[in-house]
Design a protein around this motif. Structure first.
Motif, mmCIF file in Angstrom:
data_model
loop_
_atom_site.group_PDB
_atom_site.id
_atom_site.type_symbol
_atom_site.label_atom_id
_atom_site.label_comp_id
_atom_site.label_asym_id
_atom_site.label_seq_id
_atom_site.Cartn_x
_atom_site.Cartn_y
_atom_site.Cartn_z
ATOM 1 N N ILE A 1 -22.304 -71.567 -70.844
ATOM 2 C CA ILE A 1 -22.522 -72.807 -71.585
ATOM 3 C C ILE A 1 -23.792 -72.714 -72.417
ATOM 4 C CG2 ILE A 1 -23.074 -75.266 -71.311
ATOM 5 C CD1 ILE A 1 -21.115 -75.188 -68.870
ATOM 6 N N ASN A 2 -24.856 -72.142 -71.865
ATOM 7 C CA ASN A 2 -26.115 -71.986 -72.586
ATOM 8 C C ASN A 2 -25.934 -71.088 -73.819
ATOM 9 O OD1 ASN A 2 -28.853 -72.371 -73.050
ATOM 10 N ND2 ASN A 2 -29.449 -70.684 -71.709
ATOM 11 N N ALA A 3 -25.221 -69.982 -73.657
ATOM 12 C CA ALA A 3 -24.995 -69.065 -74.780
ATOM 13 C C ALA A 3 -24.125 -69.714 -75.854
ATOM 14 C CB ALA A 3 -24.356 -67.766 -74.283
ATOM 15 N N LEU A 4 -23.076 -70.384 -75.445
ATOM 16 C CA LEU A 4 -22.197 -71.027 -76.422
ATOM 17 C C LEU A 4 -22.915 -72.160 -77.146
ATOM 18 C CD1 LEU A 4 -18.831 -71.086 -74.454
ATOM 19 C CD2 LEU A 4 -19.424 -69.646 -76.418
ATOM 20 N N SER A 5 -23.738 -72.909 -76.440
ATOM 21 C CA SER A 5 -24.464 -73.991 -77.107
ATOM 22 C C SER A 5 -25.506 -73.436 -78.077
ATOM 23 C CB SER A 5 -25.111 -74.934 -76.089
ATOM 24 O OG SER A 5 -26.143 -74.295 -75.380
ATOM 25 N N ALA A 6 -26.059 -72.265 -77.769
ATOM 26 C CA ALA A 6 -27.007 -71.639 -78.696
ATOM 27 C C ALA A 6 -26.322 -71.236 -79.992
ATOM 28 C CB ALA A 6 -27.664 -70.420 -78.043
ATOM 29 N N LEU A 7 -25.063 -70.885 -79.911
ATOM 30 C CA LEU A 7 -24.321 -70.476 -81.109
ATOM 31 C C LEU A 7 -23.665 -71.658 -81.831
ATOM 32 C CD1 LEU A 7 -22.584 -67.258 -79.763
ATOM 33 C CD2 LEU A 7 -24.569 -67.402 -81.286
ATOM 34 N N ALA A 8 -23.716 -72.830 -81.233
ATOM 35 C CA ALA A 8 -23.027 -73.993 -81.785
ATOM 36 C C ALA A 8 -23.868 -74.723 -82.828
ATOM 37 C CB ALA A 8 -22.630 -74.939 -80.659
ATOM 38 N N GLN A 9 -24.457 -73.956 -83.717
ATOM 39 C CA GLN A 9 -25.270 -74.507 -84.803
ATOM 40 C C GLN A 9 -25.157 -73.511 -85.957
ATOM 41 O OE1 GLN A 9 -28.179 -73.572 -86.444
ATOM 42 N NE2 GLN A 9 -28.608 -75.575 -87.352
ATOM 43 N N ASP B 1 -28.249 -58.962 -78.311
ATOM 44 C CA ASP B 1 -28.076 -58.347 -76.998
ATOM 45 C C ASP B 1 -26.570 -58.207 -76.787
ATOM 46 O OD1 ASP B 1 -27.724 -57.784 -74.280
ATOM 47 O OD2 ASP B 1 -29.633 -58.737 -73.771
ATOM 48 N N LEU B 2 -26.061 -57.056 -77.154
ATOM 49 C CA LEU B 2 -24.615 -56.851 -77.119
ATOM 50 C C LEU B 2 -24.059 -56.847 -75.703
ATOM 51 C CD1 LEU B 2 -24.176 -54.268 -80.003
ATOM 52 C CD2 LEU B 2 -23.895 -56.752 -80.055
ATOM 53 N N GLU B 3 -24.862 -56.480 -74.717
ATOM 54 C CA GLU B 3 -24.392 -56.513 -73.334
ATOM 55 C C GLU B 3 -24.172 -57.955 -72.876
ATOM 56 O OE1 GLU B 3 -22.679 -55.467 -70.019
ATOM 57 O OE2 GLU B 3 -23.157 -54.060 -71.631
ATOM 58 N N THR B 4 -25.084 -58.846 -73.237
ATOM 59 C CA THR B 4 -24.900 -60.262 -72.898
ATOM 60 C C THR B 4 -23.703 -60.833 -73.646
ATOM 61 O OG1 THR B 4 -27.243 -60.582 -72.434
ATOM 62 C CG2 THR B 4 -25.974 -62.553 -72.965
ATOM 63 N N PHE B 5 -23.559 -60.457 -74.913
ATOM 64 C CA PHE B 5 -22.414 -60.937 -75.693
ATOM 65 C C PHE B 5 -21.111 -60.421 -75.090
ATOM 66 C CE2 PHE B 5 -19.669 -60.775 -79.568
ATOM 67 C CZ PHE B 5 -19.534 -62.146 -79.719
ATOM 68 N N ARG B 6 -21.109 -59.174 -74.667
ATOM 69 C CA ARG B 6 -19.928 -58.594 -74.007
ATOM 70 C C ARG B 6 -19.586 -59.390 -72.751
ATOM 71 N NH1 ARG B 6 -19.452 -55.254 -69.778
ATOM 72 N NH2 ARG B 6 -17.617 -53.951 -69.644
ATOM 73 N N ALA B 7 -20.604 -59.699 -71.936
ATOM 74 C CA ALA B 7 -20.378 -60.459 -70.705
ATOM 75 C C ALA B 7 -19.831 -61.851 -71.017
ATOM 76 C CB ALA B 7 -21.674 -60.561 -69.905
ATOM 77 N N LEU B 8 -20.319 -62.455 -72.095
ATOM 78 C CA LEU B 8 -19.831 -63.769 -72.516
ATOM 79 C C LEU B 8 -18.346 -63.704 -72.869
ATOM 80 C CD1 LEU B 8 -20.214 -66.749 -73.474
ATOM 81 C CD2 LEU B 8 -20.932 -65.794 -75.675
ATOM 82 N N ILE B 9 -17.997 -62.740 -73.695
ATOM 83 C CA ILE B 9 -16.590 -62.597 -74.110
ATOM 84 C C ILE B 9 -15.701 -62.286 -72.910
ATOM 85 C CG2 ILE B 9 -14.984 -61.232 -75.521
ATOM 86 C CD1 ILE B 9 -16.828 -63.216 -77.061
ATOM 87 N N LEU C 1 -9.883 -57.851 -81.449
ATOM 88 C CA LEU C 1 -11.291 -57.727 -81.080
ATOM 89 C C LEU C 1 -11.879 -56.356 -81.407
ATOM 90 C CD1 LEU C 1 -11.302 -59.555 -77.636
ATOM 91 C CD2 LEU C 1 -12.318 -60.353 -79.777
ATOM 92 N N THR C 2 -11.059 -55.390 -81.761
ATOM 93 C CA THR C 2 -11.562 -54.027 -81.957
ATOM 94 C C THR C 2 -11.276 -53.428 -83.333
ATOM 95 O OG1 THR C 2 -9.554 -53.141 -80.942
ATOM 96 C CG2 THR C 2 -11.450 -53.453 -79.491
ATOM 97 N N PRO C 3 -11.144 -54.202 -84.404
ATOM 98 C CA PRO C 3 -10.778 -53.581 -85.682
ATOM 99 C C PRO C 3 -11.896 -52.743 -86.300
ATOM 100 C CG PRO C 3 -11.280 -55.867 -86.032
ATOM 101 C CD PRO C 3 -11.295 -55.640 -84.537
ATOM 102 N N CYS C 4 -13.148 -53.112 -86.049
ATOM 103 C CA CYS C 4 -14.247 -52.395 -86.705
ATOM 104 C C CYS C 4 -14.679 -51.165 -85.927
ATOM 105 C CB CYS C 4 -15.446 -53.313 -86.903
ATOM 106 S SG CYS C 4 -16.240 -53.776 -85.354
ATOM 107 N N CYS C 5 -14.297 -51.073 -84.716
ATOM 108 C CA CYS C 5 -14.827 -50.018 -83.851
ATOM 109 C C CYS C 5 -13.710 -49.347 -83.069
ATOM 110 C CB CYS C 5 -15.845 -50.596 -82.880
ATOM 111 S SG CYS C 5 -17.125 -51.576 -83.658
#
Length: 120
Positions: free
Chosen positions: A7-15, A76-84, A106-110
């Motif tokens: 919830i904290n991560a999603l609310s941080a991105l909700a702007q 922080d891609l590890e935190t983003f990975r954990a979120l997803i 989710l994997t078109p670029c990589c």
């Protein structure tokens, strides 16, 4: 990742500015971007960007490192990975055919490197 961190991560991105900034940081991996440059790219004052960066850092989505007189921010891609992964846990009730298109999107670029053929 637990529910509160999610919830904290999603609310941080909700702007809009924070979402734009996070996307800039993801696109700039692994080099990162200086705080002043992020403010310029997002077209916001530096003190406003500082507040946005603080919110994202507190959520765990970004990290910072001082380099001389600049502070370099990185996603922080590890935190983003954990979120997803938290959001996709138990995706489609375990039905692989329903999840396959989502995983492909989710994997078109990589694309994963193909395994080298065995020589044995």
């Amino acid at each position: 990742m637990d529910e509160n961190k999610t919830i904290n991560a999603l609310s941080a991105l909700a702007q809009p500015t924070r979402l734009q900034t996070f996307r800039l940081l993801v696109a700039s991996e692994p080099n990162g971007v200086a705080a002043g440059e992020l403010a310029r790219l997002a077209n916001v004052p530096q003190n406003t960007m500082s507040a946005h960066l603080s919110i994202m850092a507190n959520s765990g989505l970004i990290t910072s490192e001082r380099q001389s007189r600049s502070i370099i921010y990185r996603a922080d891609l590890e935190t983003f990975r954990a979120l997803i992964l938290y959001l996709l846990q138990d995706c489609c009730g375990g039905n692989a055919t329903l999840c396959a298109p989502l995983i492909a999107d989710l994997t078109p670029c990589c694309p994963l490197p193909e395994a080298a053929p065995s020589t044995t």
